[in-house]
Design a protein around this motif. Structure first.
Motif, PDB file in Angstrom:
ATOM      1  N   PHE A  12     -48.422  29.392  14.244  1.00  0.00           N
ATOM      2  CA  PHE A  12     -48.113  30.762  14.643  1.00  0.00           C
ATOM      3  C   PHE A  12     -47.381  31.479  13.508  1.00  0.00           C
ATOM      4  CE2 PHE A  12     -48.569  28.463  18.577  1.00  0.00           C
ATOM      5  CZ  PHE A  12     -49.231  29.348  19.420  1.00  0.00           C
ATOM      6  N   ARG A  13     -47.556  32.783  13.449  1.00  0.00           N
ATOM      7  CA  ARG A  13     -46.874  33.615  12.456  1.00  0.00           C
ATOM      8  C   ARG A  13     -45.974  34.604  13.188  1.00  0.00           C
ATOM      9  NH1 ARG A  13     -47.595  35.823   7.096  1.00  0.00           N
ATOM     10  NH2 ARG A  13     -46.768  37.951   7.004  1.00  0.00           N
ATOM     11  N   ALA A  14     -44.762  34.705  12.705  1.00  0.00           N
ATOM     12  CA  ALA A  14     -43.809  35.696  13.231  1.00  0.00           C
ATOM     13  C   ALA A  14     -43.493  36.687  12.123  1.00  0.00           C
ATOM     14  CB  ALA A  14     -42.535  35.010  13.704  1.00  0.00           C
ATOM     15  N   ASP A  15     -43.646  37.965  12.412  1.00  0.00           N
ATOM     16  CA  ASP A  15     -43.260  39.031  11.488  1.00  0.00           C
ATOM     17  C   ASP A  15     -42.063  39.744  12.084  1.00  0.00           C
ATOM     18  OD1 ASP A  15     -45.335  38.958   9.364  1.00  0.00           O
ATOM     19  OD2 ASP A  15     -46.685  39.317  11.048  1.00  0.00           O
ATOM     20  N   PHE A  16     -40.922  39.678  11.393  1.00  0.00           N
ATOM     21  CA  PHE A  16     -39.692  40.257  11.911  1.00  0.00           C
ATOM     22  C   PHE A  16     -39.680  41.771  11.693  1.00  0.00           C
ATOM     23  CE2 PHE A  16     -38.700  35.836  10.880  1.00  0.00           C
ATOM     24  CZ  PHE A  16     -38.180  35.405  12.103  1.00  0.00           C
ATOM     25  N   VAL A  17     -39.305  42.490  12.751  1.00  0.00           N
ATOM     26  CA  VAL A  17     -39.323  43.956  12.671  1.00  0.00           C
ATOM     27  C   VAL A  17     -37.959  44.584  12.937  1.00  0.00           C
ATOM     28  CG1 VAL A  17     -41.763  44.090  13.268  1.00  0.00           C
ATOM     29  CG2 VAL A  17     -40.068  44.146  15.095  1.00  0.00           C
ATOM     30  N   SER A  18     -37.026  43.834  13.489  1.00  0.00           N
ATOM     31  CA  SER A  18     -35.698  44.415  13.738  1.00  0.00           C
ATOM     32  C   SER A  18     -34.632  43.339  13.800  1.00  0.00           C
ATOM     33  CB  SER A  18     -35.690  45.213  15.051  1.00  0.00           C
ATOM     34  OG  SER A  18     -35.897  44.357  16.179  1.00  0.00           O
ATOM     35  N   TRP A  19     -33.416  43.721  13.385  1.00  0.00           N
ATOM     36  CA  TRP A  19     -32.240  42.863  13.433  1.00  0.00           C
ATOM     37  C   TRP A  19     -31.043  43.737  13.802  1.00  0.00           C
ATOM     38  CZ3 TRP A  19     -33.396  37.830  12.415  1.00  0.00           C
ATOM     39  CH2 TRP A  19     -34.502  37.561  11.617  1.00  0.00           C
ATOM     40  N   GLY A  20     -30.043  43.167  14.393  1.00  0.00           N
ATOM     41  CA  GLY A  20     -28.833  43.967  14.606  1.00  0.00           C
ATOM     42  C   GLY A  20     -27.825  43.372  15.553  1.00  0.00           C
ATOM     43  N   HIS A  21     -26.786  44.172  15.803  1.00  0.00           N
ATOM     44  CA  HIS A  21     -25.667  43.825  16.672  1.00  0.00           C
ATOM     45  C   HIS A  21     -25.339  45.002  17.575  1.00  0.00           C
ATOM     46  CE1 HIS A  21     -24.391  40.122  14.700  1.00  0.00           C
ATOM     47  NE2 HIS A  21     -23.327  40.072  15.474  1.00  0.00           N
ATOM     48  N   TYR A  22     -24.927  44.712  18.771  1.00  0.00           N
ATOM     49  CA  TYR A  22     -24.152  45.666  19.560  1.00  0.00           C
ATOM     50  C   TYR A  22     -22.779  45.031  19.709  1.00  0.00           C
ATOM     51  CZ  TYR A  22     -27.938  48.812  20.991  1.00  0.00           C
ATOM     52  OH  TYR A  22     -28.954  49.744  21.002  1.00  0.00           O
ATOM     53  N   ARG A  23     -21.765  45.704  19.238  1.00  0.00           N
ATOM     54  CA  ARG A  23     -20.409  45.157  19.326  1.00  0.00           C
ATOM     55  C   ARG A  23     -19.915  45.234  20.768  1.00  0.00           C
ATOM     56  NH1 ARG A  23     -18.457  44.415  14.306  1.00  0.00           N
ATOM     57  NH2 ARG A  23     -19.538  45.500  12.603  1.00  0.00           N
TER      58      ARG A  23
ATOM     59  N   SER B 235     -21.009  46.025  30.497  1.00  0.00           N
ATOM     60  CA  SER B 235     -19.921  46.231  31.447  1.00  0.00           C
ATOM     61  C   SER B 235     -18.845  47.083  30.781  1.00  0.00           C
ATOM     62  CB  SER B 235     -19.335  44.876  31.859  1.00  0.00           C
ATOM     63  OG  SER B 235     -18.068  45.027  32.448  1.00  0.00           O
ATOM     64  N   ARG B 236     -18.196  47.926  31.568  1.00  0.00           N
ATOM     65  CA  ARG B 236     -17.095  48.725  31.015  1.00  0.00           C
ATOM     66  C   ARG B 236     -15.806  47.913  30.925  1.00  0.00           C
ATOM     67  NH1 ARG B 236     -18.203  54.215  30.696  1.00  0.00           N
ATOM     68  NH2 ARG B 236     -20.101  54.889  31.807  1.00  0.00           N
ATOM     69  N   SER B 237     -15.623  47.022  31.898  1.00  0.00           N
ATOM     70  CA  SER B 237     -14.377  46.260  31.930  1.00  0.00           C
ATOM     71  C   SER B 237     -14.411  45.057  30.988  1.00  0.00           C
ATOM     72  CB  SER B 237     -14.088  45.789  33.360  1.00  0.00           C
ATOM     73  OG  SER B 237     -15.157  44.981  33.840  1.00  0.00           O
ATOM     74  N   SER B 238     -15.608  44.488  30.776  1.00  0.00           N
ATOM     75  CA  SER B 238     -15.755  43.346  29.865  1.00  0.00           C
ATOM     76  C   SER B 238     -16.983  43.597  29.007  1.00  0.00           C
ATOM     77  CB  SER B 238     -15.916  42.045  30.667  1.00  0.00           C
ATOM     78  OG  SER B 238     -16.076  40.926  29.813  1.00  0.00           O
ATOM     79  N   PRO B 239     -16.834  44.413  27.955  1.00  0.00           N
ATOM     80  CA  PRO B 239     -17.981  44.901  27.187  1.00  0.00           C
ATOM     81  C   PRO B 239     -18.847  43.771  26.628  1.00  0.00           C
ATOM     82  CG  PRO B 239     -16.009  46.110  26.600  1.00  0.00           C
ATOM     83  CD  PRO B 239     -15.566  44.957  27.430  1.00  0.00           C
ATOM     84  N   LEU B 240     -20.134  44.024  26.636  1.00  0.00           N
ATOM     85  CA  LEU B 240     -21.125  43.051  26.203  1.00  0.00           C
ATOM     86  C   LEU B 240     -21.343  43.150  24.699  1.00  0.00           C
ATOM     87  CD1 LEU B 240     -23.313  40.970  27.203  1.00  0.00           C
ATOM     88  CD2 LEU B 240     -24.909  42.912  27.281  1.00  0.00           C
ATOM     89  N   GLY B 241     -21.279  42.018  24.020  1.00  0.00           N
ATOM     90  CA  GLY B 241     -21.611  41.953  22.602  1.00  0.00           C
ATOM     91  C   GLY B 241     -22.866  41.114  22.421  1.00  0.00           C
ATOM     92  N   ILE B 242     -23.838  41.616  21.683  1.00  0.00           N
ATOM     93  CA  ILE B 242     -25.076  40.874  21.474  1.00  0.00           C
ATOM     94  C   ILE B 242     -25.501  40.912  20.005  1.00  0.00           C
ATOM     95  CG2 ILE B 242     -25.945  41.354  23.812  1.00  0.00           C
ATOM     96  CD1 ILE B 242     -27.926  43.358  22.483  1.00  0.00           C
ATOM     97  N   ALA B 243     -26.204  39.877  19.603  1.00  0.00           N
ATOM     98  CA  ALA B 243     -27.000  39.903  18.380  1.00  0.00           C
ATOM     99  C   ALA B 243     -28.439  39.999  18.841  1.00  0.00           C
ATOM    100  CB  ALA B 243     -26.785  38.638  17.566  1.00  0.00           C
ATOM    101  N   PHE B 244     -29.270  40.769  18.158  1.00  0.00           N
ATOM    102  CA  PHE B 244     -30.663  40.883  18.587  1.00  0.00           C
ATOM    103  C   PHE B 244     -31.597  40.787  17.393  1.00  0.00           C
ATOM    104  CE2 PHE B 244     -29.482  45.326  17.810  1.00  0.00           C
ATOM    105  CZ  PHE B 244     -30.566  45.805  17.083  1.00  0.00           C
ATOM    106  N   TRP B 245     -32.804  40.344  17.669  1.00  0.00           N
ATOM    107  CA  TRP B 245     -33.849  40.273  16.654  1.00  0.00           C
ATOM    108  C   TRP B 245     -35.192  40.525  17.332  1.00  0.00           C
ATOM    109  CZ3 TRP B 245     -30.647  36.440  18.246  1.00  0.00           C
ATOM    110  CH2 TRP B 245     -31.191  35.335  18.933  1.00  0.00           C
ATOM    111  N   GLY B 246     -36.096  41.134  16.599  1.00  0.00           N
ATOM    112  CA  GLY B 246     -37.412  41.438  17.144  1.00  0.00           C
ATOM    113  C   GLY B 246     -38.498  40.967  16.197  1.00  0.00           C
TER     114      GLY B 246
END
Length: 298
Positions: free
Chosen positions: A27-38, A92-103
């Motif tokens: 299989f081949r994966a072509d990466f199109v996005s990377w990032g963070h939501y703090r 969540s407002r009370s316990s904010p979500l932090g994520i790393a994401f990739w596409g």
């Protein structure tokens, strides 16, 4: 590696332009996005992609809506939007979500069939939230470190980590039956014997004992000797003698080397026992062997 390492991997977003594609298992994966939501309040509203988008939650909590289904997500979850899935994420407002994401896009480049780790990405009705993060936090953090301070070889390193990222992502969403394989039954005997043979070859010029060789492979002397004999049909010490004399035969063809030098290079402290052993093995003295260039005449 813990999720805390992901939280400090601020350079993860900078992989854009550094890691563009990888191939794994046909299989081949072509990466199109990377990032963070703090980890602060955010919402990205309803949308869809033409590629797989993966989010690894490393802090806080929130909700992931995929079609008509709402999922509660928190640190330690990984969640997936497959191509065409309409989805939204809200912290969540009370316990904010932090994520790393990739596409990435994901397509087969060679013939294959059945199911396996890849079904986590190719199965349209598979799970979209998983706690089976496996090595994803470590891979994400390693990618970030490599991108933050690129060094010689960084492209090869990033490609290897990218392959691991795709593989661990797919595994996180594959069903148990797709991941199961037949138990691996390995006969470690030949591998251990090969290690003993390598030890002998690496130490032909110095005194070697069975105890030393056994210790090198973490076995008792008796077990090491018995295993070696079973696999090779010869004892450790007879093999050592044969290896030394085979090396001697090669060295004797170099006329710049004295017989004394050859003897010592092959573990013999004196020429006399070397000559005796050599003649017993080859039927000629070292000098005779050298004069005939290693050949024999009938």
């Amino acid at each position: 590696m813990s999720l805390a390492a992901v939280a400090t991997a601020d350079q993860f977003v900078d992989l854009a332009g550094l890691l563009e594609s990888c191939e794994v298992g046909g299989f081949r994966a072509d990466f199109v996005s990377w990032g963070h939501y703090r980890p602060e309040y955010w919402r990205n509203y309803w949308h869809s992609h033409s590629f797989h988008e993966v989010c690894l939650a490393y802090a806080g909590e929130g909700r992931f809506n995929s079609g008509p289904t709402e999922y509660d997500v928190a640190a330690g979850d990984v969640f997936l939007a497959r191509p065409g899935d309409v989805h939204e994420i809200e912290s969540s407002r009370s316990s904010p979500l932090g994520i790393a994401f990739w596409g990435f896009t994901f397509r087969a480049v060679s013939a294959g069939g059945g199911t396996g780790w890849w079904s986590g990405l190719t199965r349209p009705d598979g799970p979209v939230v998983s706690t089976a993060v496996g090595g994803l936090p470590a891979v994400v953090a390693a990618l970030a470190r490599e991108a933050a301070t690129p060094q010689s070889g960084y492209s090869e390193s990033l490609a290897a980590f990218g392959t691991a990222l795709v593989l661990d992502t797919a595994r996180a969403f594959a069903l148990d039956e797709d991941l199961s394989v037949e138990p691996i039954v390995r006969d470690r005997g030949p591998v251990v014997v090969e290690a003993m043979q390598r030890h002998l070859l690496d130490n032909l010029a110095r005194p070697v004992t069975v105890r030393e060789v056994a210790a090198a492979v973490h076995l008792s002397e008796r077990h090491a000797e018995r295993l070696f004999q079973t696999v090779t049909g010869a004892s450790l010490m007879s093999t050592l003698r044969r290896m030394r004399l085979e090396l001697a035969a090669q060295l004797l063809l170099d006329h710049t080397l004295t017989v004394t030098y050859v003897a010592r290079a092959c573990g013999y402290s004196d020429v006399r026992p070397f000559s005796t052993a050599f003649k017993r093995h080859y039927g000629r003295t070292p000098g005779e062997f050298r004069r005939t260039g290693g050949t024999s005449f009938v």
